[in-house]
Design a protein around this motif. Structure first.
Motif, PDB file in Angstrom:
ATOM      1  N   HIS A  20       0.835  -1.202   0.000  1.00 41.83           N
ATOM      2  CA  HIS A  20       0.000   0.000   0.000  1.00 41.83           C
ATOM      3  C   HIS A  20       0.877   1.263   0.000  1.00 41.83           C
ATOM      4  CE1 HIS A  20      -4.214   1.227   0.463  1.00 41.83           C
ATOM      5  NE2 HIS A  20      -3.677   2.353   0.877  1.00 41.83           N
ATOM      6  N   LEU A  32       3.759   6.172  -5.389  1.00 41.32           N
ATOM      7  CA  LEU A  32       3.694   6.404  -6.834  1.00 41.32           C
ATOM      8  C   LEU A  32       2.493   7.263  -7.221  1.00 41.32           C
ATOM      9  CD1 LEU A  32       4.618   2.882  -8.294  1.00 41.32           C
ATOM     10  CD2 LEU A  32       6.069   4.897  -8.086  1.00 41.32           C
ATOM     11  N   LEU A  33       1.431   7.212  -6.401  1.00 39.02           N
ATOM     12  CA  LEU A  33       0.164   7.781  -6.863  1.00 39.02           C
ATOM     13  C   LEU A  33      -0.343   8.979  -6.058  1.00 39.02           C
ATOM     14  CD1 LEU A  33      -1.594   4.361  -7.352  1.00 39.02           C
ATOM     15  CD2 LEU A  33      -0.966   5.917  -9.186  1.00 39.02           C
ATOM     16  N   LEU A  89     -17.182   1.439  -4.887  1.00 39.07           N
ATOM     17  CA  LEU A  89     -16.511   0.646  -5.911  1.00 39.07           C
ATOM     18  C   LEU A  89     -17.273  -0.644  -6.183  1.00 39.07           C
ATOM     19  CD1 LEU A  89     -12.767   1.035  -4.969  1.00 39.07           C
ATOM     20  CD2 LEU A  89     -13.980   2.017  -6.889  1.00 39.07           C
ATOM     21  N   MET A 126       9.124  12.055   1.159  1.00 39.38           N
ATOM     22  CA  MET A 126       9.535  10.937   0.303  1.00 39.38           C
ATOM     23  C   MET A 126      11.014  11.085  -0.046  1.00 39.38           C
ATOM     24  SD  MET A 126       7.809   9.878  -3.257  1.00 39.38           S
ATOM     25  CE  MET A 126       6.220  10.472  -2.690  1.00 39.38           C
ATOM     26  N   GLU A 131      11.233   7.335  -8.885  1.00 36.82           N
ATOM     27  CA  GLU A 131      10.379   6.244  -9.356  1.00 36.82           C
ATOM     28  C   GLU A 131       9.021   6.794  -9.789  1.00 36.82           C
ATOM     29  OE1 GLU A 131      11.961   2.419  -6.805  1.00 36.82           O
ATOM     30  OE2 GLU A 131      10.107   3.379  -6.219  1.00 36.82           O
ATOM     31  N   ARG A 132       8.529   7.697  -8.969  1.00 37.20           N
ATOM     32  CA  ARG A 132       7.236   8.281  -9.255  1.00 37.20           C
ATOM     33  C   ARG A 132       7.266   9.091 -10.551  1.00 37.20           C
ATOM     34  NH1 ARG A 132       3.190  10.658  -5.540  1.00 37.20           N
ATOM     35  NH2 ARG A 132       2.131  12.199  -6.772  1.00 37.20           N
ATOM     36  N   MET A 169       7.477   6.681 -13.447  1.00 34.23           N
ATOM     37  CA  MET A 169       6.189   6.020 -13.688  1.00 34.23           C
ATOM     38  C   MET A 169       5.224   6.983 -14.377  1.00 34.23           C
ATOM     39  SD  MET A 169       6.148   2.883 -13.144  1.00 34.23           S
ATOM     40  CE  MET A 169       4.432   2.484 -13.409  1.00 34.23           C
ATOM     41  N   TRP A 178       3.287   6.151 -17.702  1.00 34.14           N
ATOM     42  CA  TRP A 178       1.814   6.171 -17.742  1.00 34.14           C
ATOM     43  C   TRP A 178       1.296   7.126 -18.819  1.00 34.14           C
ATOM     44  CZ3 TRP A 178       1.821   6.126 -11.751  1.00 34.14           C
ATOM     45  CH2 TRP A 178       1.581   4.820 -11.297  1.00 34.14           C
ATOM     46  N   LEU A 182      11.838  -0.559 -11.027  1.00 32.34           N
ATOM     47  CA  LEU A 182      10.388  -0.580 -11.264  1.00 32.34           C
ATOM     48  C   LEU A 182       9.970  -1.884 -11.931  1.00 32.34           C
ATOM     49  CD1 LEU A 182       9.881   3.127 -12.344  1.00 32.34           C
ATOM     50  CD2 LEU A 182       8.913   2.027 -10.318  1.00 32.34           C
ATOM     51  N   LYS A 217       9.954  -4.570  -9.284  1.00 30.16           N
ATOM     52  CA  LYS A 217       8.787  -4.452  -8.408  1.00 30.16           C
ATOM     53  C   LYS A 217       7.488  -4.790  -9.139  1.00 30.16           C
ATOM     54  CE  LYS A 217      10.498  -0.802  -5.332  1.00 30.16           C
ATOM     55  NZ  LYS A 217      10.243   0.612  -4.924  1.00 30.16           N
ATOM     56  N   PHE A 276       6.051  -2.951 -11.579  1.00 27.49           N
ATOM     57  CA  PHE A 276       5.291  -1.800 -12.069  1.00 27.49           C
ATOM     58  C   PHE A 276       5.587  -1.514 -13.540  1.00 27.49           C
ATOM     59  CE2 PHE A 276       5.402  -0.913  -7.479  1.00 27.49           C
ATOM     60  CZ  PHE A 276       4.034  -0.836  -7.267  1.00 27.49           C
ATOM     61  N   ARG A 323      -2.479   3.792 -14.723  1.00 26.56           N
ATOM     62  CA  ARG A 323      -2.554   4.441 -13.422  1.00 26.56           C
ATOM     63  C   ARG A 323      -3.864   4.111 -12.711  1.00 26.56           C
ATOM     64  NH1 ARG A 323      -0.247   9.846 -12.556  1.00 26.56           N
ATOM     65  NH2 ARG A 323      -0.145   9.956 -14.809  1.00 26.56           N
ATOM     66  N   TYR A 342      -4.001   0.917 -10.700  1.00 26.34           N
ATOM     67  CA  TYR A 342      -3.338   0.958  -9.389  1.00 26.34           C
ATOM     68  C   TYR A 342      -4.175   1.760  -8.385  1.00 26.34           C
ATOM     69  CZ  TYR A 342       0.747  -1.112 -11.543  1.00 26.34           C
ATOM     70  OH  TYR A 342       1.596  -1.954 -12.195  1.00 26.34           O
ATOM     71  N   VAL A 343      -4.763   2.865  -8.870  1.00 23.55           N
ATOM     72  CA  VAL A 343      -5.630   3.647  -7.972  1.00 23.55           C
ATOM     73  C   VAL A 343      -6.782   2.774  -7.488  1.00 23.55           C
ATOM     74  CG1 VAL A 343      -7.204   5.608  -7.825  1.00 23.55           C
ATOM     75  CG2 VAL A 343      -5.016   5.871  -8.967  1.00 23.55           C
ATOM     76  N   THR A 344      -7.340   1.971  -8.394  1.00 23.76           N
ATOM     77  CA  THR A 344      -8.448   1.088  -8.009  1.00 23.76           C
ATOM     78  C   THR A 344      -7.989   0.066  -6.979  1.00 23.76           C
ATOM     79  OG1 THR A 344      -9.374   1.357 -10.216  1.00 23.76           O
ATOM     80  CG2 THR A 344     -10.213  -0.475  -8.897  1.00 23.76           C
ATOM     81  N   GLU A 345      -6.800  -0.492  -7.175  1.00 25.08           N
ATOM     82  CA  GLU A 345      -6.285  -1.454  -6.193  1.00 25.08           C
ATOM     83  C   GLU A 345      -6.164  -0.804  -4.822  1.00 25.08           C
ATOM     84  OE1 GLU A 345      -2.407  -3.115  -7.069  1.00 25.08           O
ATOM     85  OE2 GLU A 345      -2.202  -3.791  -4.998  1.00 25.08           O
ATOM     86  N   LEU A 346      -5.614   0.406  -4.833  1.00 25.47           N
ATOM     87  CA  LEU A 346      -5.442   1.158  -3.592  1.00 25.47           C
ATOM     88  C   LEU A 346      -6.788   1.367  -2.899  1.00 25.47           C
ATOM     89  CD1 LEU A 346      -2.793   2.482  -2.516  1.00 25.47           C
ATOM     90  CD2 LEU A 346      -3.512   4.569  -3.609  1.00 25.47           C
ATOM     91  N   MET A 347      -7.762   1.796  -3.689  1.00 21.88           N
ATOM     92  CA  MET A 347      -9.062   2.135  -3.099  1.00 21.88           C
ATOM     93  C   MET A 347      -9.828   0.890  -2.662  1.00 21.88           C
ATOM     94  SD  MET A 347      -9.467   5.386  -2.868  1.00 21.88           S
ATOM     95  CE  MET A 347     -11.207   5.777  -2.890  1.00 21.88           C
TER      96      MET A 347
END
Lengths: 313, 121
Positions: free
Chosen positions: A127, A133-134, A256, B1, B8-9, B12, B16, B48, B51, B53, B71, B74-79
């Motif tokens: 996480h 990254l985001l 979601l 950070m 890395e960010r 990426m 993206w 990357l 990992k 990505f 992108r 990954y946002v969906t995975e996070l959420m």
């Protein structure tokens, strides 16, 4: 004096009954901190007493409590089992069997805890990498990270490098006072390491998903921890802000998963209602002597099995 | 950070935003304002890729890199993880509030209104 095996079995049964009673009690809402302490004591006491009762069955009475007796019991049983057949060897086999069961239960409980801790660490690391990254900062929520997604989410990633995360959906949904209340609530979680309180309960819940009492214990402690963080947030922000923030996030439309996909919607409903009701009409805290009594009970719950395991009386 | 995380960010972001796989050189060109050494970009792209990505494929003599997923994935995975809609409620994250059912939402709204605050919509 009662034999230790009876006392330990009684403690194991008593803590289970006590947990069932505590899960439906209402006084914990008045002093969540004291109630959480009691939950922890009940859990620890149950584990020690259950392992200890089995060990006491196979122990030989001695000077060093149940733990010492179990060790010499195992050594003696191995010796007589080596002698061959006959009633003594059968007795020895029975003794070894209960001692093995005791050791297996102990190992299982430790393993469950370690495995859950490892899983939590892995999930948090993933996480945090995704966040790095985001996510980005935002002046509306100083010190927090923002993820660009329309669904309403506000949470923290506990740990040594803890983070508070707010979704863009939440930023749109809440005004600045409500956002401050959310941040105060999340900071309370992080500062008090509430995740460490929850870890053993969630570990047991995942290891024994069919055990109703374990599930109840986890859900109850999770709710109490939220109430504790609500209380801490109230020291800095008015109750109204926190209540409206809860309401807006909890009832926000963007989700979601399709509605109905949530496993235990009714449990979530009950939790949210309890928290909002508690903010709108704060219950009186338990009187200090009663809180002290709860703490003493918690200490006694743990002390009895520990004493029996280590000392002979 | 830290600096590595920030790099890395940034890289990426380049992957993206690009529609096609990029070479190390092309990635470096997108980040000219940072004045990065070729080897630095290559190291970060390798990290990357390790990992998961970034994906790397050989095209002729040069390696080409692209994002393993966009992108939004990954946002969906996070959420999904954050909103605990993957099923179990683990102790990894602590959420402020969970989503209540529609009927309960109405009850909660009424409770709050009765205390004199009309939630805005």
């Amino acid at each position: 004096m009662f034999p230790p095996v009876l006392v330990l079995a009684a403690v194991a049964a008593g803590t289970a009954l006590g947990a069932a009673a505590l899960a439906s009690a209402r006084w914990p809402y008045r002093s969540p901190g004291a109630a959480i302490l009691l939950w922890q004591a009940l859990g620890l006491s149950w584990g020690l007493a259950a392992v200890g009762a089995l060990a006491a069955l196979g122990a030989v009475p001695g000077e060093h409590g149940v733990a010492g007796g179990a060790l010499s019991g195992a050594a003696g049983a191995l010796r007589s089992a080596a002698l061959g057949f006959g009633p003594p060897a059968l007795m020895a086999a029975a003794r070894l069997a209960v001692l093995a069961a005791s050791a297996a239960l102990f190992a299982l409980l430790i393993w469950v805890l370690l495995a859950a801790s490892a899983a939590v660490l892995v999930a948090r690391r993933r996480h945090r990498v995704l966040l790095s990254l985001l996510a980005h900062g935002d002046p509306k929520v100083p010190g927090a990270l923002v993820v660009d997604h329309p669904a309403a989410a506000a949470y923290c990633v506990p740990g040594l490098r803890s983070k508070i995360v707010i979704s863009a959906g939440t930023l749109d949904l809440l005004d600045s006072a409500e956002l401050a209340a959310v941040l105060a609530h999340e900071r309370a979680h992080l500062r008090a390491r509430h995740d460490l309180v929850l870890l053993p309960f969630s570990a047991l819940g995942q290891a024994f998903p069919r055990a109703r009492l374990v599930r109840q214990a986890h859900a109850t402690v999770a709710l109490l921890v939220e109430m504790l963080a609500d209380d801490r947030a109230l020291r800095q922000r008015p109750a109204r802000e926190l209540a409206t923030a809860l309401l807006r996030v909890g009832t926000s439309g963007a989700s979601l998963a399709p509605s109905g996909a949530l496993a235990a919607a009714s449990a979530v409903d009950a939790e949210m209602t309890a928290r909002v009701a508690r903010l709108l009409v704060p219950p009186a805290r338990l009187p200090l002597p009663v809180q002290a009594l709860v703490c003493c009970a918690a200490a006694l719950l743990v002390a009895v099995p520990v004493m029996l395991l280590l000392f002979s009386f | 950070m830290n600096r590595l995380g920030e790099l890395e960010r940034a890289i990426m972001d380049v992957l993206w935003d690009s529609t096609e796989p990029l070479t190390v050189r092309q990635v470096g060109l997108c980040l000219t304002n940072r004045d990065l050494a070729h080897t630095t970009v290559m190291t970060v792209l390798d990290r990357l890729a390790k990992k998961g990505f970034a994906r790397r494929e050989r095209d002729g003599r040069a390696w080409h890199y692209r994002a393993a997923a966009n992108r939004e994935a990954y946002v969906t995975e996070l959420m999904l993880h954050a909103l605990d809609q993957t099923g179990d409620r683990s102790a990894a994250l602590t959420s402020f509030a969970r989503r209540v059912s529609d009927s309960e939402a109405a009850v909660l709204r009424r409770a709050l209104e009765s205390f004199g605050e009309l939630p805005r919509d």
